[in-house]
Write an enzyme that holds these catalytic residues in place. Structure first.
Site, mmCIF file in Angstrom:
data_model
loop_
_atom_site.group_PDB
_atom_site.id
_atom_site.type_symbol
_atom_site.label_atom_id
_atom_site.label_comp_id
_atom_site.label_asym_id
_atom_site.label_seq_id
_atom_site.Cartn_x
_atom_site.Cartn_y
_atom_site.Cartn_z
ATOM 1 N N ARG A 140 -36.825 -66.964 27.039
ATOM 2 C CA ARG A 140 -35.691 -67.379 26.204
ATOM 3 C C ARG A 140 -35.915 -67.008 24.741
ATOM 4 N NH1 ARG A 140 -32.328 -70.818 29.147
ATOM 5 N NH2 ARG A 140 -33.310 -72.161 30.679
ATOM 6 N N GLU A 199 -21.206 -69.845 24.542
ATOM 7 C CA GLU A 199 -21.980 -69.564 25.750
ATOM 8 C C GLU A 199 -22.892 -68.376 25.536
ATOM 9 O OE1 GLU A 199 -23.155 -70.241 28.482
ATOM 10 O OE2 GLU A 199 -21.782 -71.100 29.934
ATOM 11 N N PHE A 221 -29.438 -58.549 35.980
ATOM 12 C CA PHE A 221 -29.989 -59.797 35.474
ATOM 13 C C PHE A 221 -30.742 -59.524 34.176
ATOM 14 C CE2 PHE A 221 -32.678 -63.542 35.206
ATOM 15 C CZ PHE A 221 -31.759 -64.529 35.492
#
Ligand code: XMP
Ligand code: MG
Length: 184
Positions: free
Chosen positions: A169, A103, A156
């Site tokens: 990303r 993950e 975040f």
């Protein structure tokens, strides 16, 4: 992409590419030691885990197969609800397999605790979790995670597979975004 490519969108770098690489070396060494002589099915959770998956498996000496799952947590914005839907399931049968879930980040832990129960119900020999990032202060459920790259503050973050509105990303580092990015 480097920090300069982001102009004033970047607030700060939390983890540099070097820090990430050093930690990946350590995690791979630990995983190789733990799974010595075993075949491992490494399961990447799309899309965020793409970077850590690619970088981690290339460091392993262990014999691995790779498979992918895509899940979505219902709920709005940046919060996970715990109600999970499978968007793409595994192609591989888990019976008797040593499964290592990879993950990008564990926030509330809700997604992963659901995923863990789901994969465990499929008859594997073992299921463990490796995550690059974890936010201990955001945990809503306890998830037993064998391999953790870094514990980070409850903010975040983007980069190294993690997105904001599908962007960032491809940053090789992990960072936070300036407030104006969210309000734009
Ligand atoms: P839970 O709360 O279920 O959430 O552990 C895990 C999923 O939520 C996303 N997530 C983030 N994505 N920056 C992101 O880009 C973050 O700081 C962040 N925190 C949680 C992510 O998809 C993860 O798999
Ligand atoms: Mg996301």
């Amino acid at each position: 992409m480097n920090p300069a490519d982001m102009g004033d969108d970047l607030e700060r770098v939390l983890l540099s590419e070097e820090q990430i690489n050093t930690r990946l070396d350590e995690l791979a060494e630990q995983i190789d030691a733990d799974y010595a002589g075993k075949d491992v099915l490494v399961v990447g959770v799309l899309k965020g885990a793409v970077m850590v998956m690619a970088d981690l498996v290339r460091r392993l000496h262990t014999s691995v197969e790779m498979d992918w799952m895509a899940v979505s947590s219902y709920g709005s914005g940046t919060k996970s609800s715990g109600v999970v839907r499978i968007l793409k399931d595994l192609d591989t049968d888990l019976i008797g397999r040593h499964v290592l879930i990879v993950e990008d980040i564990i926030d509330s832990g809700l997604t992963l605790s659901w995923l863990l129960a789901n994969l465990r119900s499929r008859g594997p020999e073992s299921v463990e979790i490796a995550t690059m990032l974890r936010k201990p202060d955001a945990a809503k459920v306890e998830v037993d995670v064998r391999y953790v790259g870094f514990d980070i503050p409850n903010e975040f973050v983007v980069g190294y597979g993690l997105d904001y509105a599908e962007k960032y990303r491809n940053l090789p580092f992990v960072g936070t975004l300036a407030p104006h990015v969210y309000s734009a």
